[in-house]
Design a protein around this motif. Structure first.
Motif, PDB file in Angstrom:
ATOM      1  N   PHE A   1       0.828  -1.200   0.000  1.00  0.00           N
ATOM      2  CA  PHE A   1       0.000   0.000   0.000  1.00  0.00           C
ATOM      3  C   PHE A   1       0.866   1.255   0.000  1.00  0.00           C
ATOM      4  O   PHE A   1       0.620   2.202  -0.751  1.00  0.00           O
ATOM      5  N   VAL A   2       1.898   1.280   0.833  1.00  0.00           N
ATOM      6  CA  VAL A   2       2.794   2.444   0.912  1.00  0.00           C
ATOM      7  C   VAL A   2       3.470   2.696  -0.427  1.00  0.00           C
ATOM      8  O   VAL A   2       3.539   3.830  -0.913  1.00  0.00           O
ATOM      9  N   ILE A   3       3.966   1.628  -1.051  1.00  0.00           N
ATOM     10  CA  ILE A   3       4.647   1.768  -2.342  1.00  0.00           C
ATOM     11  C   ILE A   3       3.703   2.309  -3.402  1.00  0.00           C
ATOM     12  O   ILE A   3       4.069   3.179  -4.208  1.00  0.00           O
ATOM     13  N   THR A   4       2.459   1.830  -3.403  1.00  0.00           N
ATOM     14  CA  THR A   4       1.515   2.232  -4.446  1.00  0.00           C
ATOM     15  C   THR A   4       0.893   3.608  -4.207  1.00  0.00           C
ATOM     16  O   THR A   4       0.068   4.049  -4.997  1.00  0.00           O
ATOM     17  N   LEU A   5       1.297   4.285  -3.129  1.00  0.00           N
ATOM     18  CA  LEU A   5       0.902   5.691  -2.998  1.00  0.00           C
ATOM     19  C   LEU A   5       1.443   6.493  -4.172  1.00  0.00           C
ATOM     20  O   LEU A   5       0.933   7.558  -4.495  1.00  0.00           O
ATOM     21  N   TYR A   6       2.496   5.952  -4.816  1.00  0.00           N
ATOM     22  CA  TYR A   6       3.072   6.585  -6.001  1.00  0.00           C
ATOM     23  C   TYR A   6       2.649   5.891  -7.287  1.00  0.00           C
ATOM     24  O   TYR A   6       3.290   6.058  -8.326  1.00  0.00           O
TER      25      TYR A   6
ATOM     26  N   ASN B   1      -3.353   1.857  -6.375  1.00  0.00           N
ATOM     27  CA  ASN B   1      -3.450   1.929  -4.921  1.00  0.00           C
ATOM     28  C   ASN B   1      -4.723   1.258  -4.423  1.00  0.00           C
ATOM     29  O   ASN B   1      -4.729   0.638  -3.354  1.00  0.00           O
ATOM     30  N   ASN B   2      -5.798   1.352  -5.203  1.00  0.00           N
ATOM     31  CA  ASN B   2      -7.056   0.706  -4.819  1.00  0.00           C
ATOM     32  C   ASN B   2      -6.904  -0.814  -4.752  1.00  0.00           C
ATOM     33  O   ASN B   2      -7.459  -1.473  -3.872  1.00  0.00           O
ATOM     34  N   VAL B   3      -6.134  -1.370  -5.712  1.00  0.00           N
ATOM     35  CA  VAL B   3      -5.875  -2.811  -5.699  1.00  0.00           C
ATOM     36  C   VAL B   3      -5.085  -3.181  -4.447  1.00  0.00           C
ATOM     37  O   VAL B   3      -5.371  -4.186  -3.781  1.00  0.00           O
ATOM     38  N   ALA B   4      -4.097  -2.359  -4.104  1.00  0.00           N
ATOM     39  CA  ALA B   4      -3.307  -2.600  -2.898  1.00  0.00           C
ATOM     40  C   ALA B   4      -4.182  -2.549  -1.656  1.00  0.00           C
ATOM     41  O   ALA B   4      -3.978  -3.322  -0.706  1.00  0.00           O
ATOM     42  N   ILE B   5      -5.156  -1.650  -1.659  1.00  0.00           N
ATOM     43  CA  ILE B   5      -6.076  -1.541  -0.526  1.00  0.00           C
ATOM     44  C   ILE B   5      -6.919  -2.811  -0.393  1.00  0.00           C
ATOM     45  O   ILE B   5      -7.135  -3.322   0.710  1.00  0.00           O
ATOM     46  N   MET B   6      -7.381  -3.338  -1.527  1.00  0.00           N
ATOM     47  CA  MET B   6      -8.169  -4.576  -1.494  1.00  0.00           C
ATOM     48  C   MET B   6      -7.327  -5.737  -0.976  1.00  0.00           C
ATOM     49  O   MET B   6      -7.805  -6.579  -0.201  1.00  0.00           O
ATOM     50  N   ILE B   7      -6.066  -5.784  -1.395  1.00  0.00           N
ATOM     51  CA  ILE B   7      -5.164  -6.832  -0.902  1.00  0.00           C
ATOM     52  C   ILE B   7      -4.956  -6.679   0.607  1.00  0.00           C
ATOM     53  O   ILE B   7      -4.975  -7.670   1.351  1.00  0.00           O
ATOM     54  N   MET B   8      -4.790  -5.437   1.048  1.00  0.00           N
ATOM     55  CA  MET B   8      -4.607  -5.189   2.474  1.00  0.00           C
ATOM     56  C   MET B   8      -5.858  -5.594   3.247  1.00  0.00           C
ATOM     57  O   MET B   8      -5.771  -6.170   4.347  1.00  0.00           O
ATOM     58  N   GLY B   9      -7.031  -5.309   2.691  1.00  0.00           N
ATOM     59  CA  GLY B   9      -8.279  -5.705   3.333  1.00  0.00           C
ATOM     60  C   GLY B   9      -8.402  -7.210   3.452  1.00  0.00           C
ATOM     61  O   GLY B   9      -8.817  -7.736   4.499  1.00  0.00           O
ATOM     62  N   ALA B  10      -8.011  -7.915   2.377  1.00  0.00           N
ATOM     63  CA  ALA B  10      -8.065  -9.384   2.404  1.00  0.00           C
ATOM     64  C   ALA B  10      -7.084  -9.937   3.435  1.00  0.00           C
ATOM     65  O   ALA B  10      -7.406 -10.879   4.177  1.00  0.00           O
ATOM     66  N   ALA B  11      -5.881  -9.347   3.498  1.00  0.00           N
ATOM     67  CA  ALA B  11      -4.883  -9.794   4.473  1.00  0.00           C
ATOM     68  C   ALA B  11      -5.346  -9.500   5.898  1.00  0.00           C
ATOM     69  O   ALA B  11      -5.058 -10.263   6.830  1.00  0.00           O
TER      70      ALA B  11
ATOM     71  N   ASN C   1      -7.922  11.917  -3.840  1.00  0.00           N
ATOM     72  CA  ASN C   1      -7.429  10.656  -3.307  1.00  0.00           C
ATOM     73  C   ASN C   1      -5.993  10.791  -2.816  1.00  0.00           C
ATOM     74  O   ASN C   1      -5.629  10.241  -1.775  1.00  0.00           O
ATOM     75  N   GLN C   2      -5.160  11.550  -3.561  1.00  0.00           N
ATOM     76  CA  GLN C   2      -3.757  11.699  -3.190  1.00  0.00           C
ATOM     77  C   GLN C   2      -3.592  12.491  -1.893  1.00  0.00           C
ATOM     78  O   GLN C   2      -2.536  12.442  -1.268  1.00  0.00           O
ATOM     79  N   GLY C   3      -4.644  13.181  -1.477  1.00  0.00           N
ATOM     80  CA  GLY C   3      -4.614  13.909  -0.227  1.00  0.00           C
ATOM     81  C   GLY C   3      -5.212  13.118   0.921  1.00  0.00           C
ATOM     82  O   GLY C   3      -4.566  12.881   1.938  1.00  0.00           O
ATOM     83  N   VAL C   4      -6.453  12.677   0.761  1.00  0.00           N
ATOM     84  CA  VAL C   4      -7.170  12.046   1.866  1.00  0.00           C
ATOM     85  C   VAL C   4      -6.561  10.695   2.246  1.00  0.00           C
ATOM     86  O   VAL C   4      -6.481  10.349   3.430  1.00  0.00           O
TER      87      VAL C   4
END
Length: 435
Positions: free
Chosen positions: A26-31, A38-48, A406-409
């Protein structure tokens, strides 16, 4: 560069490690070049999070005041849909601001040790340094192709990552704060990584200047000068302090001479006068400036005058999340503010935007959730990195509406919650970056 899996903490594919690695992703995909990455990373984080049993710790959310505060503010925004007229736009803004809800839920119920938190912060700092290098390379290549030096300035440096200059500069500033904080406390031990951190700080200071965000330059200058004063007066490290101060002055002179376009950003804001009916264009760092033009200062002053009138008419609960933009544009029309109408300008001030949408009630909840609770948490835990972050955030919110992007919040919600977890799940072990 940073050991992502702690030794002795179980197998690589254990639920805890997988969840930690998902946060790293998630941190890496902030860029990420597009928000969908980043949304995909968030879904992965949610699953984990589910796999690691996070849903079983929902009750622990009440002990995480920062996460709970953000969640309450989000719920309040959702409730304003009942009285806002433009429910379609309101729903859109709720979607944009949803990180305040799901990051609060995921991180607020998760155990993140001090060691893991430090690794995540340092990972962000290294990734930001890498992004700065890529941004400079892209700008240099485009400059070589076109002969336009504007490619190494402002928004152009964030093109690869779809980042506006002010947001990229905010990321850069926080990365500098992390490096300085970690070096000061000895959290980076190997000499090679210390040297790389110092080089990264220098690079990021230069990039901050090239991004030409006046607010960010001011914040970074205050932070660095405050740190230098601290080590001179408090720690009596006179030689180190004066070397750093001299280095800042030399670096400032060199960047001003080598990259003069940024100075245009300061020249253009010497004029604060405005007329709503002014039809001239806005000053640009890569073009000519004129007293007749709009600039970022007088534009904001015109917007803020209109915003104050809207707030006066809807003081208690505001106009709701969906009508803030529409009511502000209507005020522009009343004042013949053609420039604001043409470019559909928002309030360029988060405090005013919140007051328009949610009134004094929502404004109070917002202040508590985003600033007051984090500040109290930072003070209680003596978490000075969090204190620096929140103080910088308070300044950024005076010139931008950051919760509408999104890049702010996402950035704000994630790091407020992560920094607020200091003291929870204690692990005081000092580690060396690169081990």
């Amino acid at each position: 560069m940073v050991a992502l899996v702690e030794e002795g903490k179980g197998k690589f594919f254990s639920p805890g490690n997988l969840f930690f690695l998902s946060i790293c992703l998630f941190v890496i995909t902030l860029y990420g070049p597009v928000s969908q990455v980043n949304n995909v990373a968030i879904m992965i984080m949610g699953a984990a999070w589910i796999y690691s049993g996070g849903y079983k710790r929902l009750g622990s959310l009440f002990s995480d005041k920062v996460a709970l505060g953000l969640m309450i503010f989000y719920v309040f925004q959702a409730l304003t849909l009942f009285y806002t007229k433009n429910k379609t736009v309101g729903g859109m803004w709720l979607e944009y601001r949803s990180p305040m809800m799901y990051l609060s839920l995921i991180l607020g119920t998760s155990i993140v040790s001090v060691l893991q938190r430090r690794k995540l912060l340092l990972l962000f700092a290294w990734v930001t340094a890498a992004a700065a290098i890529l941004g400079l390379l892209f700008g240099a290549i485009m400059f070589a192709r076109t002969g336009d030096s504007g490619y190494v300035y402002n928004d152009n440096l964030g093109t690869l990552f779809d980042k506006q200059a002010v947001y990229f500069a905010m990321y850069v500033n926080f990365a500098v704060m992390i490096f300085v904080y970690f070096l000061h406390h000895g959290f980076i031990q190997k000499k090679i990584w210390k040297n790389m951190a110092v080089v990264s700080i220098t690079l990021l200071v230069i990039v901050n200047y090239l991004l030409a965000s006046r607010t960010s330059m001011l914040i970074l200058a205050v932070f660095l000068i405050s740190y230098i004063i601290y080590i001179i007066l408090k720690q009596k490290r006179f030689l180190t302090g004066f070397i750093l101060l001299f280095g800042m002055i030399i670096l400032g002179v060199l960047t001003t001479q080598l990259f003069p376009k940024t100075t245009n950003r300061f020249v253009s804001v010497t004029n604060s006068k405005f007329e709503y009916s002014n039809l001239h264009p806005v000053d640009h760092f890569n073009g000519e400036t004129s007293k007749e033009n709009w600039n970022s200062l007088n534009t904001r002053l015109a917007i803020w005058n209109c915003a104050k009138e809207v707030i006066k008419r809807n003081p208690v609960f505001g106009v709701g999340i969906g009508d803030a933009g529409d009511t502000l544009i209507e005020e522009y029309r009343k004042n013949n503010f053609y420039f604001g109408i043409k470019y559909n300008l928002n309030s360029h001030n988060e405090y005013l935007d919140v007051a328009i949408g949610f009134g004094l009630v929502g404004f109070g909840i917002f202040l508590a959730a985003v600033l007051l609770i984090p500040l109290v948490t930072a003070y209680t835990e003596k978490n000075y990195l969090m204190l620096f972050f929140v103080a910088a955030l308070a300044v950024y919110l005076t010139t931008e509406v950051m919760l509408n992007r999104n890049q702010g919040v996402t950035f704000i919600a994630f790091f407020l919650i992560l920094l607020g977890k200091a003291g929870k799940g204690e692990d005081v072990q000092i580690y060396s970056a690169g081990t």
